[in-house]
Motif scaffolding. Structure first.
Motif, short mmCIF file in Angstrom:
data_model
loop_
_atom_site.label_atom_id
_atom_site.label_comp_id
_atom_site.label_asym_id
_atom_site.label_seq_id
_atom_site.Cartn_x
_atom_site.Cartn_y
_atom_site.Cartn_z
N VAL A 55 -7.53 -8.44 11.37
CA VAL A 55 -6.61 -8.81 10.29
C VAL A 55 -7.09 -8.24 8.97
CG1 VAL A 55 -5.64 -10.73 8.99
CG2 VAL A 55 -5.86 -10.89 11.48
N ILE A 56 -8.40 -8.35 8.72
CA ILE A 56 -8.96 -7.83 7.48
C ILE A 56 -8.80 -6.31 7.40
CG2 ILE A 56 -11.08 -7.59 6.13
CD1 ILE A 56 -9.92 -10.37 6.13
N GLU A 57 -9.02 -5.61 8.51
CA GLU A 57 -8.87 -4.16 8.51
C GLU A 57 -7.42 -3.77 8.22
OE1 GLU A 57 -10.35 -2.93 12.30
OE2 GLU A 57 -12.39 -2.67 11.57
N THR A 58 -6.48 -4.55 8.78
CA THR A 58 -5.07 -4.27 8.52
C THR A 58 -4.74 -4.45 7.05
OG1 THR A 58 -4.46 -4.99 10.75
CG2 THR A 58 -2.71 -4.91 9.12
N MET A 59 -5.22 -5.54 6.46
CA MET A 59 -4.99 -5.77 5.03
C MET A 59 -5.70 -4.72 4.19
SD MET A 59 -5.35 -9.93 4.94
CE MET A 59 -4.90 -10.07 3.21
N GLY A 60 -6.90 -4.30 4.65
CA GLY A 60 -7.62 -3.25 3.95
C GLY A 60 -6.88 -1.93 3.95
N LEU A 62 -3.76 -1.59 3.85
CA LEU A 62 -2.74 -1.69 2.80
C LEU A 62 -3.35 -1.36 1.44
CD1 LEU A 62 -0.89 -4.97 3.88
CD2 LEU A 62 -0.30 -2.61 4.43
N GLY A 63 -4.60 -1.72 1.26
CA GLY A 63 -5.30 -1.39 0.02
C GLY A 63 -5.43 0.11 -0.17
N VAL A 64 -5.75 0.82 0.90
CA VAL A 64 -5.86 2.29 0.83
C VAL A 64 -4.51 2.89 0.47
CG1 VAL A 64 -6.38 4.38 2.13
CG2 VAL A 64 -7.76 2.33 2.47
N ILE A 65 -3.43 2.36 1.05
CA ILE A 65 -2.09 2.85 0.75
C ILE A 65 -1.78 2.65 -0.74
CG2 ILE A 65 0.38 2.38 1.12
CD1 ILE A 65 -0.33 1.78 4.05
N LEU A 66 -2.09 1.47 -1.26
CA LEU A 66 -1.85 1.20 -2.68
C LEU A 66 -2.70 2.09 -3.58
CD1 LEU A 66 -1.57 -2.68 -2.55
CD2 LEU A 66 0.18 -1.16 -3.47
N LEU A 67 -3.96 2.32 -3.16
CA LEU A 67 -4.84 3.18 -3.95
C LEU A 67 -4.27 4.59 -4.05
CD1 LEU A 67 -7.52 3.79 -5.40
CD2 LEU A 67 -8.52 4.28 -3.16
N LEU A 68 -3.85 5.15 -2.92
CA LEU A 68 -3.30 6.50 -2.93
C LEU A 68 -1.99 6.56 -3.70
CD1 LEU A 68 -4.44 9.11 -1.56
CD2 LEU A 68 -5.55 7.00 -0.89
N PHE A 69 -1.21 5.49 -3.65
CA PHE A 69 0.04 5.43 -4.42
C PHE A 69 -0.26 5.50 -5.91
CE2 PHE A 69 3.61 3.01 -6.34
CZ PHE A 69 4.66 3.78 -5.88
N PHE A 70 -1.26 4.75 -6.37
CA PHE A 70 -1.63 4.78 -7.79
C PHE A 70 -2.21 6.13 -8.18
CE2 PHE A 70 -0.80 0.38 -7.78
CZ PHE A 70 -0.78 -0.07 -9.09
N ILE A 71 -3.02 6.73 -7.29
CA ILE A 71 -3.58 8.04 -7.59
C ILE A 71 -2.47 9.07 -7.70
CG2 ILE A 71 -5.05 9.89 -6.71
CD1 ILE A 71 -6.55 7.48 -7.80
N GLY A 72 -1.47 8.97 -6.83
CA GLY A 72 -0.33 9.89 -6.89
C GLY A 72 0.37 9.82 -8.23
N PHE A 271 -6.01 -5.88 -2.64
CA PHE A 271 -6.10 -5.21 -1.34
C PHE A 271 -7.19 -4.16 -1.29
CE2 PHE A 271 -1.83 -7.02 -0.82
CZ PHE A 271 -1.95 -7.53 0.46
N ILE A 272 -7.50 -3.54 -2.42
CA ILE A 272 -8.63 -2.60 -2.45
C ILE A 272 -9.93 -3.35 -2.21
CG2 ILE A 272 -10.07 -1.32 -4.09
CD1 ILE A 272 -8.07 0.40 -2.77
N ALA A 273 -10.06 -4.53 -2.82
CA ALA A 273 -11.25 -5.35 -2.58
C ALA A 273 -11.35 -5.72 -1.10
CB ALA A 273 -11.20 -6.61 -3.45
N ILE A 274 -10.24 -6.06 -0.49
CA ILE A 274 -10.23 -6.42 0.94
C ILE A 274 -10.64 -5.23 1.79
CG2 ILE A 274 -8.73 -7.06 2.86
CD1 ILE A 274 -7.19 -8.84 0.92
N PHE A 275 -10.19 -4.03 1.41
CA PHE A 275 -10.56 -2.84 2.19
C PHE A 275 -12.07 -2.65 2.22
CE2 PHE A 275 -11.87 1.63 1.84
CZ PHE A 275 -11.58 2.06 3.12
N PHE A 276 -12.71 -2.74 1.06
CA PHE A 276 -14.15 -2.54 1.02
C PHE A 276 -14.89 -3.70 1.69
CE2 PHE A 276 -12.85 0.26 -2.54
CZ PHE A 276 -13.41 1.44 -2.05
N MET A 277 -14.34 -4.90 1.64
CA MET A 277 -14.93 -6.01 2.38
C MET A 277 -14.88 -5.73 3.89
SD MET A 277 -13.56 -9.43 0.41
CE MET A 277 -13.78 -9.63 -1.36
N SER A 278 -13.80 -5.14 4.35
CA SER A 278 -13.69 -4.83 5.78
C SER A 278 -14.76 -3.85 6.23
CB SER A 278 -12.29 -4.28 6.09
OG SER A 278 -12.11 -2.98 5.55
#
Length: 389
Positions: A55-60, A62-72, A271-278
């Motif tokens: 579950v944590i990896e799945t939520m993480g 989503l964090g990567v997706i949001l990060l790349l969206f912001f970088i874009g 979600f970025i925090a969750i990604f790194f926690m995973s």
């Protein structure tokens, strides 16, 4: 009154994460490390506040997706267009040199050709999430090195597609030809779309103006912009993070799109925090302690080896020595997509269970060590060649 058993995990994780974040912030250390350490503490290896890592990896993710969206949304079209030759050339050379390095090691250890190719692919990928977060924290994204690194990371994400295909071919079951065809076509479409976006002054979608009248509509519309394009990319068997990045570029070209960034900022942080926690939760303490000596040697080999490889490739493309070394230090760790390649290799019997756990441990440790490695490069290199905050 009903007591939800998830509350202790949520409160405990948030509290521990906040304490580590305050401590790391006080000592001017990247918050990425605080999140990884929090994941290690609350995960099944220590306090076991969270046991369902899936579950944590799945939520993480989503964090990567949001990060790349912001970088874009932050991409500088002129700088990205200017560095395309370095991005493609450096990535191609890095993959070739990584494969040659693994061939040299594998020949001494009597590895099969399939294992050499798999580990060469794993070694050649850097962490988009970690590197971009480090550059954001230091305001380096729009520097010359930052644009080179960003371009390389994007090309690496595209390179995952043929890597997955090659691993599928090495598997006895092979890979479906229709999937390959869809990936190739989708990859071409993405490249054409990016090229078109880079040449546009702005794009206007008047119907989106209806969402700006209400904050709730803004949040829902912003989420749809981000995850909708990510879903479309995933359906075409491409990286969902890549789709999010292109979506961010599309939003950046829209007139008056600041409300999209504002609406998603809180989701992005969580979600970025969750990604790194995973990532921290993936660390198997018992396995690391049992193999600490070997893992230390492998970690140093990966960091030094990847830095040398990236430095050589950037120098071959006429980037200065100091800027090449600094960008290479940024790219020295092994990336999150390497987890996927390692899992595919395990499923295809290209590596043993022990080899898989060793690979995952090296990847996770390299992600944790990356901020220290970059900080070391900043101290060693001349101050006038390293971007300042």
């Amino acid at each position: 009154m009903h007591f939800d058993p998830i509350l202790p995990a949520v409160v405990g994780t948030t509290f521990i994460g906040l304490i580590f974040a305050l401590v790391f912030r006080h000592f001017k250390l990247p918050l990425v490390l605080a999140y990884i350490l929090t994941g290690l503490i609350v995960g099944p290896q220590c306090l076991s506040l969270i046991n369902n890592i899936d579950v944590i990896e799945t939520m993480g993710s989503l964090g990567v997706i949001l990060l790349l969206f912001f970088i874009g949304m932050e991409v500088s079209p002129d700088k990205l267009r200017h560095s395309w030759r370095i991005s493609i050339g450096s990535t191609g050379l890095q993959i070739v040199l990584s494969l040659l390095s693994m061939f040299a090691i594998g020949s001494l250890l009597n590895w099969s050709a399939e294992r050499i190719v798999l580990l060469g692919f794993v070694l050649s990928l850097s962490s988009t999430a970690v590197v971009l977060k480090l550059m954001q924290d230091k305001n380096e994204l729009h520097s010359e090195q930052g644009q080179h690194v960003l371009g390389i990371l994007l090309v690496q994400d595209l390179a995952v597609i043929p890597m997955v295909i090659v691993i599928g071919i090495m598997d006895e079951t092979g890979v479906q030809s229709n999937v390959i065809a869809m990936q190739v076509i989708a990859g071409i479409v993405v490249l054409l779309l990016v090229r078109w976006l880079l040449n546009q002054a702005y794009i206007e979608f008047r119907w989106l103006n209806k969402l700006k009248v209400n904050h709730e509509l803004q949040v829902i519309g912003a989420l749809l912009c981000c995850f909708g394009l990510s879903l479309l990319s995933g359906l075409m068997h491409l990286s969902t993070a890549l789709g999010a990045f292109v979506g961010g570029m599309l939003v950046a070209k829209m007139k008056d799109s600041l409300w999209i960034r504002t609406s998603l900022e809180a989701f992005h942080v969580v979600f970025i925090a969750i990604f790194f926690m995973s990532i921290g939760m993936l660390l198997n303490i018992h396995f690391i302690l049992q193999n600490s000596g070997l893992l230390t040697v492998l970690l140093l080999m990966v960091l030094v080896g990847n830095t040398l490889i990236a430095t050589v490739t950037l120098r071959a493309l006429k980037v200065s020595w100091a800027k090449s070394v600094y960008a290479a230090a940024m790219l020295a760790q092994v990336g999150e997509f390497s987890f996927i390649l390692a899992t595919l290799g395990r499923q295809s019997k290209l590596i043993s269970d022990y080899g898989y756990h060793m690979t995952v441990a090296v990847i996770a440790l390299s992600l944790f060590a990356s901020p220290f490695w970059v900080a070391l490069a900043r101290k060693i290199l001349p101050t006038n060649t390293v971007p300042t905050e």
